[in-house]
Design a protein around this motif. Sequence first.
Motif, PDB file in Angstrom:
ATOM      1  N   TYR A  32       0.816  -1.214   0.000  1.00  0.00           N
ATOM      2  CA  TYR A  32       0.000   0.000   0.000  1.00  0.00           C
ATOM      3  C   TYR A  32       0.849   1.263   0.000  1.00  0.00           C
ATOM      4  O   TYR A  32       1.843   1.354   0.724  1.00  0.00           O
ATOM      5  CB  TYR A  32      -0.880   0.052   1.244  1.00  0.00           C
ATOM      6  N   TRP A  53       4.692   2.446  -1.821  1.00  0.00           N
ATOM      7  CA  TRP A  53       4.723   1.155  -1.132  1.00  0.00           C
ATOM      8  C   TRP A  53       6.149   0.714  -0.812  1.00  0.00           C
ATOM      9  O   TRP A  53       6.412   0.100   0.213  1.00  0.00           O
ATOM     10  CB  TRP A  53       4.018   0.101  -1.971  1.00  0.00           C
ATOM     11  N   ASN A  74       8.290  -1.509   6.513  1.00  0.00           N
ATOM     12  CA  ASN A  74       7.351  -2.555   6.074  1.00  0.00           C
ATOM     13  C   ASN A  74       7.456  -3.817   6.928  1.00  0.00           C
ATOM     14  O   ASN A  74       6.466  -4.522   7.123  1.00  0.00           O
ATOM     15  CB  ASN A  74       7.581  -2.879   4.605  1.00  0.00           C
ATOM     16  N   LEU A 102      -2.764  -1.354  -4.847  1.00  0.00           N
ATOM     17  CA  LEU A 102      -1.509  -1.933  -4.365  1.00  0.00           C
ATOM     18  C   LEU A 102      -0.409  -1.793  -5.404  1.00  0.00           C
ATOM     19  O   LEU A 102      -0.669  -1.801  -6.601  1.00  0.00           O
ATOM     20  CB  LEU A 102      -1.713  -3.414  -4.036  1.00  0.00           C
TER      21      LEU A 102
END
Length: 127
Positions: A32, A53, A74, A102
Amino acid sequence: QVQLVESGGGLVQAGDSLRLSCAASGRTFSGYGMGWFRQAPGKEREFVATITWSGGNTFYADSVKGRFTISRDNAKKMVYLQMNSLKPEDTAVYYCAASRLLYYSGTYTRRQEYGSWGQGTQVTVSS
């Protein structure tokens, strides 16, 4: 979808710093694009900062450029907003948001591009 919880807000004086955190849950968090928005009393929710992302690209509103830094981890499913040289006009509820799409390498600045939102955290800057 992803669930988001912000923390780190508070009452500070002009010139101080704060770091906001956004904890995410969901298996695909790393895909994301993430953003921070804010909403002051009586005003529309406005874009503050976004990060892709991968973390490779960031973009900021002119009002915070050079003072705020967005970052992400992440592995920990965390997004951060480091806010330096805070001003009274930065007073607002700050919201973390995750993009609808995404693995998009562009940056998102519009509210409708985000599909998941946190509950917000209050930042108050006194003069």
